[in-house]
Structures are given as C-alpha cells and as structure tokens.
Design a protein around this motif. Structure first.
Motif, PDB file in Angstrom:
ATOM      1  N   GLY A   1       1.631  -7.324  -3.806  1.00 20.50           N
ATOM      2  CA  GLY A   1       2.143  -6.355  -3.083  1.00 20.50           C
ATOM      3  C   GLY A   1       1.184  -5.067  -2.850  1.00 20.50           C
ATOM      4  N   LEU A   2       0.729  -4.712  -4.086  1.00 23.61           N
ATOM      5  CA  LEU A   2      -0.027  -3.608  -4.515  1.00 23.61           C
ATOM      6  C   LEU A   2      -1.517  -3.766  -3.768  1.00 23.61           C
ATOM      7  CD1 LEU A   2      -0.295  -0.467  -5.386  1.00 23.61           C
ATOM      8  CD2 LEU A   2      -0.914  -1.860  -7.857  1.00 23.61           C
ATOM      9  N   ILE A   3      -1.801  -4.727  -3.899  1.00 24.39           N
ATOM     10  CA  ILE A   3      -3.323  -5.182  -3.589  1.00 24.39           C
ATOM     11  C   ILE A   3      -3.264  -5.018  -1.733  1.00 24.39           C
ATOM     12  CG2 ILE A   3      -4.898  -7.105  -3.067  1.00 24.39           C
ATOM     13  CD1 ILE A   3      -4.392  -7.867  -5.992  1.00 24.39           C
ATOM     14  N   ALA A   4      -1.972  -5.500  -1.527  1.00 27.94           N
ATOM     15  CA  ALA A   4      -1.998  -5.590   0.247  1.00 27.94           C
ATOM     16  C   ALA A   4      -1.957  -4.276   0.678  1.00 27.94           C
ATOM     17  CB  ALA A   4      -0.991  -6.807   0.416  1.00 27.94           C
ATOM     18  N   THR A   5      -0.993  -3.428  -0.107  1.00 25.41           N
ATOM     19  CA  THR A   5      -0.636  -1.939   0.521  1.00 25.41           C
ATOM     20  C   THR A   5      -1.955  -1.240   0.365  1.00 25.41           C
ATOM     21  OG1 THR A   5       1.414  -2.232   0.061  1.00 25.41           O
ATOM     22  CG2 THR A   5       0.646   0.057  -0.214  1.00 25.41           C
ATOM     23  N   LEU A   6      -2.701  -1.276  -0.842  1.00 28.61           N
ATOM     24  CA  LEU A   6      -3.887  -0.668  -0.742  1.00 28.61           C
ATOM     25  C   LEU A   6      -4.806  -0.904   0.141  1.00 28.61           C
ATOM     26  CD1 LEU A   6      -4.308  -0.099  -4.802  1.00 28.61           C
ATOM     27  CD2 LEU A   6      -3.305   1.461  -3.068  1.00 28.61           C
ATOM     28  N   ALA A   7      -4.997  -2.078   0.310  1.00 26.26           N
ATOM     29  CA  ALA A   7      -6.180  -2.526   1.296  1.00 26.26           C
ATOM     30  C   ALA A   7      -5.843  -2.235   2.584  1.00 26.26           C
ATOM     31  CB  ALA A   7      -6.622  -4.068   1.047  1.00 26.26           C
ATOM     32  N   THR A   8      -4.531  -2.346   3.107  1.00 26.91           N
ATOM     33  CA  THR A   8      -3.898  -1.916   4.430  1.00 26.91           C
ATOM     34  C   THR A   8      -4.149  -0.806   4.693  1.00 26.91           C
ATOM     35  OG1 THR A   8      -2.466  -4.207   4.431  1.00 26.91           O
ATOM     36  CG2 THR A   8      -2.337  -2.509   6.107  1.00 26.91           C
TER      37      THR A   8
ATOM     38  N   LYS B   1      -9.331  -6.862   5.471  1.00 20.57           N
ATOM     39  CA  LYS B   1      -8.644  -5.889   6.377  1.00 20.57           C
ATOM     40  C   LYS B   1      -9.776  -4.811   6.911  1.00 20.57           C
ATOM     41  CE  LYS B   1      -4.441  -6.990   5.001  1.00 20.57           C
ATOM     42  NZ  LYS B   1      -3.492  -7.675   6.163  1.00 20.57           N
ATOM     43  N   LEU B   2     -10.576  -4.541   6.395  1.00 23.11           N
ATOM     44  CA  LEU B   2     -11.547  -3.523   6.796  1.00 23.11           C
ATOM     45  C   LEU B   2     -12.269  -4.451   8.136  1.00 23.11           C
ATOM     46  CD1 LEU B   2     -13.316  -1.105   6.436  1.00 23.11           C
ATOM     47  CD2 LEU B   2     -15.045  -2.363   5.133  1.00 23.11           C
ATOM     48  N   GLY B   3     -12.458  -5.613   7.862  1.00 25.45           N
ATOM     49  CA  GLY B   3     -12.894  -6.265   9.161  1.00 25.45           C
ATOM     50  C   GLY B   3     -12.057  -6.108  10.170  1.00 25.45           C
TER      51      GLY B   3
ATOM     52  N   LEU C   1     -16.738 -10.298   7.879  1.00 20.77           N
ATOM     53  CA  LEU C   1     -16.185  -9.482   6.469  1.00 20.77           C
ATOM     54  C   LEU C   1     -14.864 -10.174   5.891  1.00 20.77           C
ATOM     55  CD1 LEU C   1     -16.444  -5.628   7.217  1.00 20.77           C
ATOM     56  CD2 LEU C   1     -17.712  -7.024   5.586  1.00 20.77           C
ATOM     57  N   THR C   2     -14.293 -11.008   7.018  1.00 20.57           N
ATOM     58  CA  THR C   2     -13.126 -11.846   6.411  1.00 20.57           C
ATOM     59  C   THR C   2     -13.423 -13.200   5.553  1.00 20.57           C
ATOM     60  OG1 THR C   2     -12.751 -13.117   8.448  1.00 20.57           O
ATOM     61  CG2 THR C   2     -11.707 -10.875   8.443  1.00 20.57           C
ATOM     62  N   PHE C   3     -14.812 -13.618   5.809  1.00 25.57           N
ATOM     63  CA  PHE C   3     -15.268 -14.692   5.146  1.00 25.57           C
ATOM     64  C   PHE C   3     -15.000 -14.875   3.647  1.00 25.57           C
ATOM     65  CE2 PHE C   3     -18.451 -16.640   8.464  1.00 25.57           C
ATOM     66  CZ  PHE C   3     -17.757 -16.557   9.250  1.00 25.57           C
ATOM     67  N   PRO C   4     -14.974 -13.768   2.785  1.00 26.37           N
ATOM     68  CA  PRO C   4     -14.659 -13.915   1.506  1.00 26.37           C
ATOM     69  C   PRO C   4     -13.399 -14.522   0.951  1.00 26.37           C
ATOM     70  CG  PRO C   4     -15.706 -12.024   1.830  1.00 26.37           C
ATOM     71  CD  PRO C   4     -15.654 -12.473   3.142  1.00 26.37           C
ATOM     72  N   MET C   5     -12.281 -14.234   1.963  1.00 26.30           N
ATOM     73  CA  MET C   5     -10.985 -14.816   1.901  1.00 26.30           C
ATOM     74  C   MET C   5     -11.015 -16.246   1.589  1.00 26.30           C
ATOM     75  SD  MET C   5      -8.762 -12.325   1.592  1.00 26.30           S
ATOM     76  CE  MET C   5      -7.364 -12.855   2.062  1.00 26.30           C
ATOM     77  N   MET C   6     -11.986 -17.045   2.277  1.00 26.40           N
ATOM     78  CA  MET C   6     -12.018 -18.398   2.044  1.00 26.40           C
ATOM     79  C   MET C   6     -12.536 -18.837   0.819  1.00 26.40           C
ATOM     80  SD  MET C   6     -10.512 -19.544   4.844  1.00 26.40           S
ATOM     81  CE  MET C   6      -9.381 -18.153   4.690  1.00 26.40           C
ATOM     82  N   LEU C   7     -13.256 -17.847   0.073  1.00 23.72           N
ATOM     83  CA  LEU C   7     -13.686 -18.107  -1.222  1.00 23.72           C
ATOM     84  C   LEU C   7     -12.816 -18.031  -2.371  1.00 23.72           C
ATOM     85  CD1 LEU C   7     -17.153 -16.597  -1.181  1.00 23.72           C
ATOM     86  CD2 LEU C   7     -16.550 -18.591  -0.629  1.00 23.72           C
ATOM     87  N   LEU C   8     -11.480 -17.490  -2.075  1.00 25.92           N
ATOM     88  CA  LEU C   8     -10.192 -17.501  -2.890  1.00 25.92           C
ATOM     89  C   LEU C   8      -9.909 -18.706  -3.596  1.00 25.92           C
ATOM     90  CD1 LEU C   8      -8.232 -14.684  -1.119  1.00 25.92           C
ATOM     91  CD2 LEU C   8      -9.966 -14.275  -3.136  1.00 25.92           C
TER      92      LEU C   8
ATOM     93  N   VAL D   1      -5.832   2.006   3.319  1.00 29.18           N
ATOM     94  CA  VAL D   1      -7.037   2.564   3.467  1.00 29.18           C
ATOM     95  C   VAL D   1      -7.694   2.294   4.535  1.00 29.18           C
ATOM     96  CG1 VAL D   1      -9.309   2.796   2.039  1.00 29.18           C
ATOM     97  CG2 VAL D   1      -7.016   2.988   0.899  1.00 29.18           C
ATOM     98  N   THR D   2      -7.792   0.937   4.945  1.00 23.16           N
ATOM     99  CA  THR D   2      -8.615   0.399   5.846  1.00 23.16           C
ATOM    100  C   THR D   2      -8.250   0.750   7.300  1.00 23.16           C
ATOM    101  OG1 THR D   2      -7.657  -1.718   5.821  1.00 23.16           O
ATOM    102  CG2 THR D   2      -9.740  -1.340   4.358  1.00 23.16           C
ATOM    103  N   TRP D   3      -6.839   0.535   7.604  1.00 23.06           N
ATOM    104  CA  TRP D   3      -6.360   0.894   8.821  1.00 23.06           C
ATOM    105  C   TRP D   3      -6.459   2.287   9.349  1.00 23.06           C
ATOM    106  CZ3 TRP D   3      -4.630  -2.806  12.520  1.00 23.06           C
ATOM    107  CH2 TRP D   3      -4.793  -4.219  12.281  1.00 23.06           C
TER     108      TRP D   3
END
Length: 406
Positions: free
Chosen positions: A47-54, A117-119, A83-90, A56-58
C-alpha cells in the motif's frame, strides 16, 4: 475513414494506435494489486508503494498536459506506454526477492510501480487531447472510445497477469511481446496533429490560478477525492477481499475486477443519457446514493452464487464510477474559461489525493483486530462523505433542467 487511394487515413491510423496503446498502458500498469497478492508482499508495504508512486506522479499530470500542448503529445503517449513495461518484469523478479536485501527488493518494486504511474500520468492528458482533436464533429465519440479501451485494458489486467504468472512459472516477461508490437505499430501509425500552444501558462502559474474558493469548487474537488479513495482502496484490496469471502480463484485473480469494470463501461451510457435528461446534479446525487447501498451490500452480503456476485460487482462499478465524469462535466460548466485546468484538477489531482487510500487500507487490513473485510468496510465512510458533499455542490443554475444547456 479511407484516404484518396483507398488506404486508411492518417486520423484513423492514429486513432487505432492510440486505442491500442491505451489498452496496453492500463493493462500493464494495473497489475500491482494482483502481483502483491501472488508474491505475498505485505499489505502495508504494498500500500505504501502504491500510495507514494501515485501521489507523486499524478500531481505531475498537469505538467505533462502542458508539455503535450506544446507539441509533444506523440512523445507522451508512446513514451508513457513504454514506461509501464517494467511491470511485466516483476514476475521473474519475484524469485530474486528473497536473495536481495529488504531495501533492495522493495526498491526494485517501487521503481517499477513508480515508472508505470509516471507513464499513466504522461499518457492520459495527451491521449485525451489527441482523441478529442481527431474529429471535431465527433469529439464525444472519440473520447468515449478512448476511455472505453483504457477500461478494457485495466479490466483484463489482473486476469492476464495472474494466469500468465502461474502458467508460465512467473515468466511474465512474455507479455512484453504484444506490448512491444503495439508500440512498434504506434511508431509507424501514430502521427497526431500537434497543437504547439507555446504561449500557454506554466505549471506553477496554472496551479495557483485554480479557483478553489469560487462556486464551491473545493466541495466538488473534495467529493471526487473521496470517490477516488473509495475506488483505489477497493481495487487494492480486491484480491484479498474476494479470497477472504470464499469466492473462486477466478474471481480472486481478476474476475471480480473484470465485472466491476464491465459495470463501469456499461454504466457510462445510461449515466450520460440520464444526466442530459434529468440534470447532472440530480444524477450525481442518485449515483452516489446507489453507491452507498451497493458498496455496503458488496462488503457485507454472505457468499453469493456466481451470477449474483457478478451482478453485484457490475452494480458497484456502475454506481462508483459515474461520479467522476459527471463531476468533471459540472466543473467544466462552472468554469468554461478554464476547462482544461479544471479537468486536470478534478481528474488528476483528485486521483493523487485519493492515492493515499491503498496505504491506509493496507495498514488497517494487516491488523489482526481489523482484518481485510472490516478494513474495506471502513471505505464506506468515504462514500458517505462524498454523498453528503454532493448535496452542497454549486451548480450555478436556476434549475436542474437548465444544467444541460451548455
């Protein structure tokens, strides 16, 4: 539709490329809730990862809107998707996490989510602008297509990723192949008409000119922040919630999200018709009231048969996601001279504020005295606040029936 030689026109090629990019973008960027479930990431940390990323970027979304209007719309939609492509490397990264330092593993996960999120923040203002400018006579149709293909990508994201994760033994990098082909196609086909608004105000001056104090815009903004928090919190905990309620693996791994998104897409059409006939404010209030009832039923209703939970998911999706487009339309009507800025505030900035919900929900759900179901039930408070605030929104109209006369 066709050029003089019978080939597809540039506008049609651009539209097709834009729609395909939007589906890939939201599909790839939407997998974090199911990935954290598959990989066993702590709800609080996820949740913290999602919140910080969202958040800041939005907040940067208005900047990307300005950048797109200065002639970089094509760059924004193509680069934003990449920029969303790295998600498929998870997927393959999952096996490496135990061997990495804690900070290193979480740092890799945050970097992937942040870039995705930046993408999205880079893509959406430019994509909406390109689609609306392709055909002035069918602007609403073009934008509706644009929105629908984004929902298609997001609605399928968890199912596509989770089944690939399991069937390919975590090798989700295979999913980069269709995305890569779409980007290559867009490089050949996506050539929108760039606007080059060089004289447009900068980001700081645009933000400081937001008329929060006029016509109760702050009430409308706060209402949309509450609904954004409700949606993001629900989507974040959805896999764990469906599992806790005892639903099948298909619903846990993306089926519930698919039905919610289907309800959202289907609900857009009657919502627009009702808003045009009954008035936007009336439909907004009624949709938020329906959201309160359906969300309460969704959380507390015992285990339902497949058709029952599917219908309930669709109802929740339809009621929950009506508020944003209607709220934005009201804001644009109140401030016609600042429509682009108001859209960015009521869509991008409210989403950034609502992005705090995943962290709050993750922390609450992790507590043994609260749990997942009770944590999600607490989101109902956001719906209550949104409904209450909707009663005090300024409409600037003598009657609701006049509200549709733009």
């Amino acid at each position: 539709m066709l050029g003089d030689s019978g080939t597809l026109s540039n506008n049609v090629k651009t539209l097709l490329a834009l729609l395909a990019l939007h589906s890939v973008l939201d599909c790839y960027a939407g997998i974090w809730p199911i990935y954290k479930h598959l990989a066993g990431i702590s709800l609080g940390v996820a949740g913290l990862i999602a919140t910080l990323a969202t958040t800041v970027t939005w907040v940067l979304q208005p900047y990307f809107g300005i950048w797109a209007d200065k002639g970089y719309a094509r760059v924004c939609v193509i680069a934003g998707t990449v920029l969303t492509f790295p998600m498929m490397l998870l997927g393959p990264v999952t096996g490496l996490l135990p061997s990495l330092p804690t900070w290193g593993g979480y740092g890799i996960l945050f970097a992937a989510v942040f870039l995705a999120k930046l993408g999205q923040a880079m893509y959406h203002p430019a994509g909406a602008s390109i689609s609306g400018n392709l055909d002035d006579g069918r602007r609403s149709t073009m934008v509706a297509l644009f929105v629908a293909f984004g929902w298609i990508g997001y609605g399928s994201s968890q199912l596509v990723f989770s089944y690939t994760f399991r069937w390919a033994n975590t090798h989700t990098e295979w999913l980069l192949i269709p995305g890569g082909l779409v980007v290559l196609g867009a490089l050949r086909w996506c050539f929108p008409k760039e606007l080059h608004h060089q004289g447009r105000a900068g980001l700081i001056s645009s933000i400081t000119s937001i008329p929060f104090g006029r016509k109760r815009l702050y009430v409308l903004f706060a209402m949309l922040c509450c609904m954004s928090a409700l949606g993001q919190g629900l989507f974040f905990l959805l896999p764990e919630f469906m599992e806790a309620k005892g639903y099948s693996s298909w619903f846990v791994h993306g089926g519930a999200l698919l039905w919610i998104v289907a309800g959202s897409v289907i609900g857009i059409v009657p919502a627009g018709y009702l808003a045009d006939t009954l008035g936007r404010h009336r439909v907004l209030v009624l949709s938020l009231l329906a959201n309160l009832i359906l969300f309460f039923a969704f959380v507390w209703t015992p285990l339902l048969p497949t058709y029952g939970i599917a219908l309930l998911c669709m109802g929740v999706g339809a009621a929950m996601n009506m508020a944003n487009p209607i709220g934005v339309a009201i804001g644009q009507h109140l401030f016609p001279e600042q429509r682009s800025l108001i859209s960015g505030v009521l869509m991008g900035l409210s989403w950034a504020v609502g992005g705090t919900a995943p962290w709050i929900m993750g922390v609450l759900a992790s507590r043994s005295d609260i749990g997942i179901v009770n944590a999600l039930a607490m989101l109902w408070v956001a719906g209550v606040l949104a409904f209450g605030m909707s009663l005090f929104i300024e409409t600037d109209m003598a009657s609701d029936g006049d509200e549709i006369q733009d």
